[in-house]
Design a protein around this motif. Sequence first.
Motif, PDB file in Angstrom:
ATOM      1  N   ASP A 155       0.836  -1.204   0.000  1.00  0.00           N
ATOM      2  CA  ASP A 155       0.000   0.000   0.000  1.00  0.00           C
ATOM      3  C   ASP A 155       0.867   1.249   0.000  1.00  0.00           C
ATOM      4  O   ASP A 155       1.260   1.742   1.066  1.00  0.00           O
TER       5      ASP A 155
ATOM      6  N   PHE B  42      -1.262  -0.662  -4.214  1.00  0.00           N
ATOM      7  CA  PHE B  42      -2.725  -0.669  -4.150  1.00  0.00           C
ATOM      8  C   PHE B  42      -3.204   0.784  -4.142  1.00  0.00           C
ATOM      9  O   PHE B  42      -3.695   1.298  -3.141  1.00  0.00           O
TER      10      PHE B  42
ATOM     11  N   ARG C  96     -12.265   7.265   4.952  1.00  0.00           N
ATOM     12  CA  ARG C  96     -11.381   7.119   3.805  1.00  0.00           C
ATOM     13  C   ARG C  96     -11.499   8.261   2.802  1.00  0.00           C
ATOM     14  O   ARG C  96     -10.873   8.201   1.736  1.00  0.00           O
TER      15      ARG C  96
ATOM     16  N   LYS D 270      -8.452   1.406  -7.045  1.00  0.00           N
ATOM     17  CA  LYS D 270      -9.405   0.844  -6.089  1.00  0.00           C
ATOM     18  C   LYS D 270     -10.386   1.920  -5.666  1.00  0.00           C
ATOM     19  O   LYS D 270     -10.136   3.096  -5.940  1.00  0.00           O
ATOM     20  N   HIS D 271     -11.470   1.575  -5.015  1.00  0.00           N
ATOM     21  CA  HIS D 271     -11.990   0.236  -4.793  1.00  0.00           C
ATOM     22  C   HIS D 271     -13.192   0.150  -5.702  1.00  0.00           C
ATOM     23  O   HIS D 271     -14.157   0.897  -5.505  1.00  0.00           O
TER      24      HIS D 271
ATOM     25  N   MET E 210      -8.635  -3.370  -7.864  1.00  0.00           N
ATOM     26  CA  MET E 210      -9.090  -4.026  -6.634  1.00  0.00           C
ATOM     27  C   MET E 210     -10.585  -3.781  -6.478  1.00  0.00           C
ATOM     28  O   MET E 210     -11.014  -2.642  -6.276  1.00  0.00           O
TER      29      MET E 210
ATOM     30  N   PHE F  68     -14.936  -3.731  -1.082  1.00  0.00           N
ATOM     31  CA  PHE F  68     -15.555  -4.579  -0.066  1.00  0.00           C
ATOM     32  C   PHE F  68     -17.087  -4.585  -0.169  1.00  0.00           C
ATOM     33  O   PHE F  68     -17.740  -5.566   0.142  1.00  0.00           O
TER      34      PHE F  68
ATOM     35  N   ASP G 259      -9.790  -7.358  -2.309  1.00  0.00           N
ATOM     36  CA  ASP G 259      -9.360  -6.627  -1.121  1.00  0.00           C
ATOM     37  C   ASP G 259      -9.095  -7.669  -0.027  1.00  0.00           C
ATOM     38  O   ASP G 259      -9.457  -8.844  -0.145  1.00  0.00           O
TER      39      ASP G 259
ATOM     40  N   MET H 111      -6.467 -12.053  -1.995  1.00  0.00           N
ATOM     41  CA  MET H 111      -5.599 -11.445  -0.988  1.00  0.00           C
ATOM     42  C   MET H 111      -6.016 -11.933   0.396  1.00  0.00           C
ATOM     43  O   MET H 111      -7.120 -11.648   0.863  1.00  0.00           O
TER      44      MET H 111
ATOM     45  N   TRP I 112      -2.592   5.686   6.371  1.00  0.00           N
ATOM     46  CA  TRP I 112      -1.960   4.883   5.330  1.00  0.00           C
ATOM     47  C   TRP I 112      -0.598   5.398   4.897  1.00  0.00           C
ATOM     48  O   TRP I 112      -0.420   5.835   3.757  1.00  0.00           O
TER      49      TRP I 112
ATOM     50  N   GLU J  97      -8.858   4.105   6.849  1.00  0.00           N
ATOM     51  CA  GLU J  97      -9.717   2.925   6.862  1.00  0.00           C
ATOM     52  C   GLU J  97     -10.262   2.663   8.262  1.00  0.00           C
ATOM     53  O   GLU J  97      -9.563   2.847   9.260  1.00  0.00           O
TER      54      GLU J  97
HETATM   55  C1  NOJ Z   1      -7.769  -3.120   2.928  1.00  0.00           C
HETATM   56  C2  NOJ Z   1      -8.011  -1.836   2.208  1.00  0.00           C
HETATM   57  O1  NOJ Z   1      -9.389  -1.657   1.959  1.00  0.00           O
HETATM   58  C3  NOJ Z   1      -7.264  -1.707   0.893  1.00  0.00           C
HETATM   59  O2  NOJ Z   1      -7.403  -0.395   0.440  1.00  0.00           O
HETATM   60  C4  NOJ Z   1      -5.834  -2.105   1.042  1.00  0.00           C
HETATM   61  O3  NOJ Z   1      -5.157  -1.936  -0.180  1.00  0.00           O
HETATM   62  C5  NOJ Z   1      -5.780  -3.537   1.516  1.00  0.00           C
HETATM   63  N1  NOJ Z   1      -6.442  -3.655   2.803  1.00  0.00           N
HETATM   64  C6  NOJ Z   1      -4.372  -4.096   1.592  1.00  0.00           C
HETATM   65  O4  NOJ Z   1      -3.673  -3.577   2.645  1.00  0.00           O
END
Ligand code: NOJ
Length: 721
Positions: A112, A156, A170, A209-210, A253, A256, A288, A320, A427, A482
Amino acid sequence: MKKNYEERIRTLLSKMTLEEKIGQLQQCGPSLVGAFDVSFDELLNMMFDGRITREEFDRLMGTAEQDFHEDDLRAGKIGSYNGIGDSAAANRLQKIAVEETRLGIPLLFGYDVIHGFRTVTPIPLAESCAWEPKLWEKTGRVAAKEATAAGVHLTFAPMVDVAKDARWGRVSEGAGEDVLLNADYGAAKVKGFQGDDLTKEDAMAACLKHFAAYGAGEAGRDYNRVDLSVQRLWEEYMPAYKACIDAGARAVMPAFNDINGVPCTVNSWLLRDVLREKWGFNGLVISDSNAIAECVSHGIAKDKRDAAKQALLAGMDMDMSSNSYVECLKELVESGEVPERVLDGAVEDVLRIKFELGLFDHPYQTNEERESVCMLTEESRAIAREAAVKSLVLLKNENHILPLKSDAKIGIFGSLAADKGQMTGAWAIGARPEDCVSMVEACQERGISCQYSEDGKDMLKIAASSDVLIAAVGEMKEESGEAASRADITLNREHLALVRDLLATGKPVVVVLFNGRPLAIPELAEHVPAILEAWHPGVEAGPAILDVLFGDVNPSGKLTTTFPAATGQCPMYYAHINTGRPGGKSKFTSKYLDAPVEPVYPFGYGLSYTTFAYGELKVEKKEDAVWVSVSVSNTGERDGEETVQCYVQHVAAKRVRPVRQLKGYEKVGLKAGETKEAGFMIPFAELSYYDWDMNKIPCEGVLRVYVGGDSRAELMEEVVL
Ligand code: NOJ
């Protein structure tokens, strides 16, 4: 020219056993063993939710042994690792993959890298306030140079989830509430990360993402459901992802969340019909973290096996962290429940990105020497400072309190003024507190006459001998990002009390806000004479903030997210529709009894130390576009930069349209007294929209065009299309 690896991919695939194919779809992270009894994921969780501090996390990481699952690797059961940002460890594992597995297929290392690796630049929300694609690309390049030196092949990022609800933690990771800005930001980041040739040692594949609409979670609560009309999905969310694909992003990615009842992880409409068929994407789709197994909790899969089956059939290539594929796919393929051809398609996608990154020809793309010279160079620090300076947004400046005179005596209050570790925001895994320069430290470096009190102690004494008092308040970095949604986005009690006490001294007060999301700060906006929004600005926080406070640089940042007056107004965003009863003075209009109709600070807003005036707005209909032009003058005494923004409103349409939509922006540098022309060509195609039946239809009739320095721009002309 882009190379075609299909022949090599097919040849390799034909040699692979079923187990080896499944192994390529497995991504795992190292597990930590020894010093404590939790998994690495749980440890990360503990740090993010505050059960342990970052320092404790680092200490535990330092003492624990890492288990890299090397036996599985040797057996060809791992295709990729997540979270290894260390060239020695990466090369050691790569050597096992290349020399000790039957087919020698190299590993792919993902990480990340959201806003810098060691050289942490401002959080994406902050950086977007620069309204400057070239800068976004440049900081992406810095991140790629450092991360690849540490052995990373894929990041990511970018996150281009349009985020209209300030409660969502986020919002800090994306470019704010507007779809055009997210699209431009994402495309620039993809170019920055990937460079012009993915096989180069400093090129890092981008995983956007996402996908999709993760930012539209109900009530701004992280991981929550998403319930959107298809029209909104396509008009307000999808264009940003599409822009990244068009810019060449090689990985995606899925989010969720579900969209209208089907989790993105197992959504074949999203991953096959849209992404692959409609958009022609042939890169890697990676889940994810643990998302495949979580389809059981969603209530769409009966067990892990069912989840694995649904995910693979839907087009999810790589798993993952959930081990669903390694545990269940063999049986699913052998029983015929999943055709081997579908598995092969996923494996091809994994092999393709490995070929494209040049890993088969150069599996070791870095070494410890390169890693040691690449980090935090003078050049990257300079770029981090430029980005931080351009991200700052001057929200208020009554009586020209700012800029401060160079010999001003200042009193600084609040822990955020000295807490280096807080400057990086959410992050920033590779960040080190000692790399960051705080405000207090920057004052010392500049030889500024400054007294500092972390908790307000000696306030009166300091106030008596200072010309101006600065309060560093806002959010700790753990309060955004997150799993950091908030049900109350006002300033916390202690910080508010500190500001009130400072105001009570009677000395001029400047508030510097550190935060990862918009905050509801009506009291500050009313009573504090000067407010500078600093966000979480990264390693060069202190110097950048002083550059603006002391006027070495004229601030030019503009908000890419609305600042509501109260949490209850969320989601509050500029591109809303009007309803039949737009909020107004009369009782029966769309508003709250206990909050104003307007936000505290609107989208696009930001002050400068100079002033700008707009000339006549000209709007012309061309053959297939609308041409908009306006002159802008710097009417003050300092050189400055103005981001000219162009919005449209379609007044009578087949579906109600937003009151304003950003269609163009241009940052114009103007010397004091200078006038320049800004122009926007808006193709008709960008004005079209979806009707009830999802047909794309042209914008016809009257179009209002607004131009100005923020989303409240009043300069308006109509054009008939
Ligand atoms: C969860 C997060 O939602 C995502 O953005 C991240 O890249 C992955 N974990 C991997 O760490």
